[in-house]
Design a protein around this motif. Structure first.
Motif, PDB file in Angstrom:
ATOM      1  N   PRO A  12     -15.847  28.404  57.416  1.00  0.00           N
ATOM      2  CA  PRO A  12     -17.141  27.846  57.007  1.00  0.00           C
ATOM      3  C   PRO A  12     -18.202  28.946  57.073  1.00  0.00           C
ATOM      4  O   PRO A  12     -18.475  29.499  58.130  1.00  0.00           O
ATOM      5  N   GLY A  14     -21.227  28.527  55.258  1.00  0.00           N
ATOM      6  CA  GLY A  14     -22.349  27.929  54.531  1.00  0.00           C
ATOM      7  C   GLY A  14     -23.623  27.792  55.348  1.00  0.00           C
ATOM      8  O   GLY A  14     -24.624  27.300  54.848  1.00  0.00           O
ATOM      9  N   GLY A  15     -23.592  28.240  56.607  1.00  0.00           N
ATOM     10  CA  GLY A  15     -24.767  28.080  57.472  1.00  0.00           C
ATOM     11  C   GLY A  15     -25.929  28.962  57.018  1.00  0.00           C
ATOM     12  O   GLY A  15     -25.759  29.886  56.220  1.00  0.00           O
ATOM     13  N   LEU A  16     -27.104  28.676  57.536  1.00  0.00           N
ATOM     14  CA  LEU A  16     -28.310  29.405  57.105  1.00  0.00           C
ATOM     15  C   LEU A  16     -28.534  30.695  57.892  1.00  0.00           C
ATOM     16  O   LEU A  16     -29.247  31.582  57.426  1.00  0.00           O
ATOM     17  N   GLY A  17     -27.970  30.785  59.076  1.00  0.00           N
ATOM     18  CA  GLY A  17     -28.136  31.999  59.874  1.00  0.00           C
ATOM     19  C   GLY A  17     -29.574  32.275  60.256  1.00  0.00           C
ATOM     20  O   GLY A  17     -30.019  33.433  60.263  1.00  0.00           O
ATOM     21  N   THR A  18     -30.308  31.226  60.618  1.00  0.00           N
ATOM     22  CA  THR A  18     -31.754  31.394  60.870  1.00  0.00           C
ATOM     23  C   THR A  18     -32.046  32.275  62.085  1.00  0.00           C
ATOM     24  O   THR A  18     -33.115  32.886  62.150  1.00  0.00           O
ATOM     25  N   ARG A  19     -31.095  32.333  63.019  1.00  0.00           N
ATOM     26  CA  ARG A  19     -31.357  33.155  64.214  1.00  0.00           C
ATOM     27  C   ARG A  19     -31.352  34.643  63.891  1.00  0.00           C
ATOM     28  O   ARG A  19     -31.738  35.449  64.718  1.00  0.00           O
ATOM     29  N   LYS A  29     -24.908  35.853  57.031  1.00  0.00           N
ATOM     30  CA  LYS A  29     -24.705  36.289  58.419  1.00  0.00           C
ATOM     31  C   LYS A  29     -23.308  36.882  58.608  1.00  0.00           C
ATOM     32  O   LYS A  29     -23.125  37.852  59.342  1.00  0.00           O
ATOM     33  N   GLU A  30     -22.342  36.307  57.911  1.00  0.00           N
ATOM     34  CA  GLU A  30     -20.946  36.731  58.096  1.00  0.00           C
ATOM     35  C   GLU A  30     -20.685  38.115  57.530  1.00  0.00           C
ATOM     36  O   GLU A  30     -19.635  38.702  57.772  1.00  0.00           O
ATOM     37  N   GLN A 105     -20.482  24.301  49.656  1.00  0.00           N
ATOM     38  CA  GLN A 105     -20.969  23.198  50.492  1.00  0.00           C
ATOM     39  C   GLN A 105     -22.251  22.566  49.935  1.00  0.00           C
ATOM     40  O   GLN A 105     -22.564  21.427  50.269  1.00  0.00           O
ATOM     41  N   PRO A 108     -26.291  22.650  53.777  1.00  0.00           N
ATOM     42  CA  PRO A 108     -25.710  22.885  55.108  1.00  0.00           C
ATOM     43  C   PRO A 108     -25.912  21.670  56.025  1.00  0.00           C
ATOM     44  O   PRO A 108     -26.797  21.654  56.855  1.00  0.00           O
ATOM     45  N   LEU A 109     -25.055  20.673  55.842  1.00  0.00           N
ATOM     46  CA  LEU A 109     -25.214  19.423  56.597  1.00  0.00           C
ATOM     47  C   LEU A 109     -24.497  19.447  57.938  1.00  0.00           C
ATOM     48  O   LEU A 109     -24.509  18.453  58.660  1.00  0.00           O
ATOM     49  N   GLY A 110     -23.838  20.570  58.236  1.00  0.00           N
ATOM     50  CA  GLY A 110     -23.164  20.687  59.526  1.00  0.00           C
ATOM     51  C   GLY A 110     -21.738  21.187  59.367  1.00  0.00           C
ATOM     52  O   GLY A 110     -21.172  21.153  58.274  1.00  0.00           O
ATOM     53  N   ASP A 133     -18.738  34.158  63.168  1.00  0.00           N
ATOM     54  CA  ASP A 133     -19.749  34.696  64.092  1.00  0.00           C
ATOM     55  C   ASP A 133     -19.290  34.643  65.544  1.00  0.00           C
ATOM     56  O   ASP A 133     -19.915  35.259  66.403  1.00  0.00           O
TER      57      ASP A 133
HETATM   58  P1  UTP Z   1     -24.249  27.886  63.411  1.00  0.00           P
HETATM   59  O1  UTP Z   1     -24.476  26.781  64.347  1.00  0.00           O
HETATM   60  O2  UTP Z   1     -24.140  29.256  63.975  1.00  0.00           O
HETATM   61  O3  UTP Z   1     -25.418  27.788  62.328  1.00  0.00           O
HETATM   62  O4  UTP Z   1     -22.969  27.533  62.580  1.00  0.00           O
HETATM   63  P2  UTP Z   1     -25.997  28.792  61.275  1.00  0.00           P
HETATM   64  O5  UTP Z   1     -26.808  27.978  60.345  1.00  0.00           O
HETATM   65  O6  UTP Z   1     -24.937  29.627  60.625  1.00  0.00           O
HETATM   66  O7  UTP Z   1     -26.897  29.807  62.116  1.00  0.00           O
HETATM   67  P3  UTP Z   1     -28.339  29.624  62.818  1.00  0.00           P
HETATM   68  O8  UTP Z   1     -28.091  28.772  64.024  1.00  0.00           O
HETATM   69  O9  UTP Z   1     -29.267  29.001  61.813  1.00  0.00           O
HETATM   70  O10 UTP Z   1     -28.721  31.026  63.142  1.00  0.00           O
HETATM   71  C1  UTP Z   1     -21.676  27.819  63.042  1.00  0.00           C
HETATM   72  C2  UTP Z   1     -20.777  28.128  61.865  1.00  0.00           C
HETATM   73  O11 UTP Z   1     -20.695  27.019  60.999  1.00  0.00           O
HETATM   74  C3  UTP Z   1     -21.051  27.367  59.687  1.00  0.00           C
HETATM   75  C4  UTP Z   1     -21.897  28.631  59.824  1.00  0.00           C
HETATM   76  O12 UTP Z   1     -21.837  29.415  58.657  1.00  0.00           O
HETATM   77  C5  UTP Z   1     -21.269  29.293  61.029  1.00  0.00           C
HETATM   78  O13 UTP Z   1     -20.118  30.044  60.665  1.00  0.00           O
HETATM   79  N1  UTP Z   1     -21.784  26.248  59.077  1.00  0.00           N
HETATM   80  C6  UTP Z   1     -22.725  25.597  59.803  1.00  0.00           C
HETATM   81  C7  UTP Z   1     -21.504  25.867  57.793  1.00  0.00           C
HETATM   82  O14 UTP Z   1     -20.638  26.464  57.118  1.00  0.00           O
HETATM   83  N2  UTP Z   1     -22.185  24.813  57.251  1.00  0.00           N
HETATM   84  C8  UTP Z   1     -23.121  24.139  57.949  1.00  0.00           C
HETATM   85  O15 UTP Z   1     -23.687  23.171  57.392  1.00  0.00           O
HETATM   86  C9  UTP Z   1     -23.399  24.547  59.248  1.00  0.00           C
END
Ligand code: UTP
Length: 289
Positions: A12, A14-19, A29-30, A105, A108-110, A133
């Motif tokens: 997965p 698809g996260g935003l990587g806001t940190r 981020k990846e 995805q 990014p719903l989780g 990560d």
């Molecule tokens: P994280 O909790 O680290 O979230 O997701 P994030 O959005 O990537 O980063 P921050 O917290 O905003 O900095 C854990 C993993 O789940 C994936 C992320 O890409 C990461 O590998 N993920 C999370 C998804 O693919 N989709 C989502 O909707 C949420």
């Protein structure tokens, strides 16, 4: 008991990587490098070592660099060949055609939602999930250690690690049952328990081997902690119906979703490298003096 081999892995991404903003504004981020390889490359190599044959990336907008990374880079290859440079490093990053799939995805719903998005490609067989990560350094690699244990026990296997008590609210946390060496029976799971309520400090780290039934649970899974569709909540539904274990991985984990963990990983990997280790060590010693 016949245990089905794990052939597929879901990444997965698809996260935003806001940190990690602003670094992750236009770059996934990846794709952040630890020394000279992106995080996702380490995770894919770990999966290949564990015998995984098909890589499934769950991507989102702005993640196309990941697709390009595992593809042929014609311009680089042509130019480097013309200049007499080795293509070895480039070619190591190509994935076998047909052994890689991308699914979007959209929102990014989780993490649970991300895994559910891969359902048609995963099909009706056990699969691994790797969160790039969580950067795992070990010999053999983390997923290989988990696959070896899974082949003995079947069911679901998650990577488990004890975290400091004041950090359990950031993790999925395990209610532990019988412990046998590195293995712990999972009796319960809770995602991001409020401070002071965690059932233990044994937490879920970003490596999973799951049975396909989890996808059917995700089908109707509502939102959980943080308003996200949580994989932990779906996994918790399988406890009691299927074997469920946590494996404490022999090796080191760096939380590269976090700035400190990411910097630590770069220092550790750089120091361990034969090529740059000695000069980095000299620099660090000098810096700290
Ligand atoms: P994280 O909790 O680290 O979230 O997701 P994030 O959005 O990537 O980063 P921050 O917290 O905003 O900095 C854990 C993993 O789940 C994936 C992320 O890409 C990461 O590998 N993920 C999370 C998804 O693919 N989709 C989502 O909707 C949420």
């Amino acid at each position: 008991m016949a245990v089905n081999r794990v052939r597929k892995a879901v990444f997965p991404v698809g996260g935003l990587g806001t940190r990690f903003l602003p670094a992750t504004k236009a770059m996934p981020k990846e794709m952040l490098p630890v020394v000279d390889r992106p995080l996702i490359q380490y995770a894919v190599d770990e999966a290949i070592e564990a015998g995984i044959e098909q890589m499934i990336f769950v991507t989102g907008r702005g993640k196309s660099a990941i697709e390009d990374h595992f593809d042929i880079a014609y311009e680089l290859e042509t130019t480097m060949t013309a200049r007499g440079k080795s293509l070895d490093l480039l070619r190591q990053t190509r994935l076998t055609p047909g052994a890689v799939a991308y699914v979007r995805q959209q929102e990014p719903l989780g993490l649970g939602h991300a895994v559910w998005c891969a359902r048609d490609i995963v099909g009706d067989e056990p699969f691994a999930v790797l969160l790039a990560d969580d950067f795992m350094v070990g010999t053999p690699g983390c997923l290989k250690q988990m696959v070896d244990a899974y082949m003995q026990l079947g069911g679901n296997m998650i990577c488990a690690q004890e975290v400091p008590d004041d950090q359990t609210h950031m993790y999925g946390v395990i209610t532990p049952g019988v412990r046998d060496g590195a293995l712990t029976e999972v009796k319960g799971l809770v995602e991001k328990p409020p401070r002071g309520t965690a059932p233990s400090n044994l937490s879920v780290i970003g490596r999973y081997i799951l049975q396909p039934e989890v996808i059917r649970v995700l089908e109707t899974q509502g939102k959980g902690a943080g308003g996200e569709i949580q994989l932990t909540d779906a996994m918790a539904q399988l406890i009691g119906d299927q074997p469920f274990h946590g494996l404490t991985f022999a090796g080191t984990r760096y939380d590269c979703g976090d700035k400190t963990g990411y910097v630590n990983a770069n220092i550790a990997v750089a120091l361990a490298r034969a090529d740059i280790g000695p000069s980095v060590r000299a620099f660090v010693v000098d810096l700290l003096r």
